[in-house]
Scaffold this active site. Structure first.
Site, mmCIF file in Angstrom:
data_model
loop_
_atom_site.group_PDB
_atom_site.id
_atom_site.type_symbol
_atom_site.label_atom_id
_atom_site.label_comp_id
_atom_site.label_asym_id
_atom_site.label_seq_id
_atom_site.Cartn_x
_atom_site.Cartn_y
_atom_site.Cartn_z
ATOM 1 N N SER A 8 5.350 -1.331 1.218
ATOM 2 C CA SER A 8 4.398 -2.182 0.489
ATOM 3 C C SER A 8 3.739 -1.438 -0.669
ATOM 4 O O SER A 8 3.256 -0.324 -0.506
ATOM 5 C CB SER A 8 3.300 -2.660 1.450
ATOM 6 N N ASP A 36 2.990 -7.707 -1.751
ATOM 7 C CA ASP A 36 1.904 -8.475 -1.124
ATOM 8 C C ASP A 36 1.169 -9.285 -2.181
ATOM 9 O O ASP A 36 0.431 -8.723 -2.982
ATOM 10 C CB ASP A 36 0.923 -7.506 -0.450
ATOM 11 N N HIS A 68 5.634 -11.389 0.258
ATOM 12 C CA HIS A 68 4.729 -11.911 1.294
ATOM 13 C C HIS A 68 3.626 -12.686 0.583
ATOM 14 O O HIS A 68 2.761 -12.098 -0.061
ATOM 15 C CB HIS A 68 4.166 -10.712 2.076
ATOM 16 N N GLY A 144 -4.709 -9.223 3.659
ATOM 17 C CA GLY A 144 -5.493 -9.032 2.437
ATOM 18 C C GLY A 144 -5.580 -7.605 1.965
ATOM 19 O O GLY A 144 -5.335 -7.331 0.800
ATOM 20 N N GLY A 147 -4.380 -0.301 4.258
ATOM 21 C CA GLY A 147 -5.166 0.773 4.863
ATOM 22 C C GLY A 147 -5.990 0.399 6.071
ATOM 23 O O GLY A 147 -6.906 1.101 6.465
ATOM 24 N N ASP A 173 3.483 -6.219 9.971
ATOM 25 C CA ASP A 173 2.885 -5.837 8.698
ATOM 26 C C ASP A 173 1.416 -5.473 8.848
ATOM 27 O O ASP A 173 0.598 -6.324 9.181
ATOM 28 C CB ASP A 173 3.029 -7.036 7.730
ATOM 29 N N GLY A 174 1.145 -4.156 8.633
ATOM 30 C CA GLY A 174 -0.258 -3.761 8.572
ATOM 31 C C GLY A 174 -0.604 -2.648 9.535
ATOM 32 O O GLY A 174 -0.460 -2.828 10.742
ATOM 33 N N GLY A 175 -1.023 -1.530 8.986
ATOM 34 C CA GLY A 175 -1.495 -0.413 9.814
ATOM 35 C C GLY A 175 -0.389 0.293 10.564
ATOM 36 O O GLY A 175 -0.607 0.923 11.595
ATOM 37 N N SER A 196 0.363 2.333 3.194
ATOM 38 C CA SER A 196 -0.439 3.583 3.222
ATOM 39 C C SER A 196 0.323 4.744 3.852
ATOM 40 O O SER A 196 0.424 5.814 3.262
ATOM 41 C CB SER A 196 -1.738 3.372 4.006
#
Ligand code: DX5
Ligand code: ZN
Length: 214
Positions: A8, A36, A68, A144, A147, A173-175, A196
């Site tokens: 991402s 994103d 996305h 949104g 990180g 998706d995410g973290g 990240s």
């Protein structure tokens, strides 16, 4: 199923195209670039639009464009991303009145169609669409912002979707990082999105391999 990685660019300075082009060269062993798109309405954050997707050239790599859409009216927005050369497009079930129709339109364009669900959205609410899509994007953070910390409760959702659909692609998706990717893969995830962890790593290519082989 083979595990793929989608890098991402949300955390990068996406107003600087050379920065994006250079970032792409640092992740050529990923499978996708994850764009994103946050519109400031469906989520309060605003990121970038189809112009960035269109002008980010992936030629010369085997990378594909994974878009996305975190947008309020995906029906109105999707054409721009089809024209921008998306290879995969996911939009949020929470933002669409007729997901089936939009999924059909994306597939008719020869693009992989996916439904994205936020952490608070149940699988039950998208059950009826599972036969008309190519993948489900299970958000492992609140949509949104980059990180954030992965919400462990979402891993159960991955496992129950895998149980329902043994062969469906599940994007998470995410973290995501090398510390939690193994658990997600064991639960059934097949496409890992990371921003990240990959771009903050000393060597993004090694980070990508660590995710894929977690
Ligand atoms: C949230 C975004 C992020 C991004 C990945 O709306 O979808 O999850 O892709 O961000 P990291 O890897 O930084 O959590
Ligand atoms: Zn995303």
């Amino acid at each position: 199923m083979i595990i793929r990685v989608s890098a991402s660019i949300l955390g990068l300075d996406y107003s600087d195209q050379t920065a994006i082009d250079q970032a792409v060269l640092r992740i050529t062993n990923a499978n996708y670039v994850h764009f994103d798109i946050a519109d400031g309405k469906f989520v309060k954050e605003k990121s970038f639009g189809s112009d960035v997707v269109a002008r980010t050239s992936l030629s010369g790599t085997k990378l594909e464009k994974d878009v996305h859409l975190m947008v309020k009216d995906p029906e109105k927005e999707v054409d721009k991303y089809l024209e921008a050369g998306a290879d995969m497009i996911s939009f949020h079930a929470e933002a669409s009145k007729a997901p089936d129709k939009l999924l059909g339109k994306i597939r008719a364009a020869g693009v992989q169609a996916g439904l994205a669900i936020s952490p608070s959205t149940t699988l039950k609410s998208i059950e009826k669409y599972l036969d008309n899509l190519d993948f489900v994007l299970i958000m492992t953070v609140k949509p949104g912002k980059p990180g954030q910390k992965l919400l462990k409760t979402t891993i159960k959702k991955v496992a129950s979707l895998r149980k329902k659909r043994p062969h469906l692609d599940i994007e998470v998706d995410g973290g995501i990082n090398a510390g939690n990717a193994g658990e997600l893969i064991d639960a059934g995830a097949t496409i890992l999105v990371s921003g990240s962890y990959i771009f903050n790593s000393e060597d993004p290519k090694i980070a990508i391999d660590l995710l894929r082989n977690a």
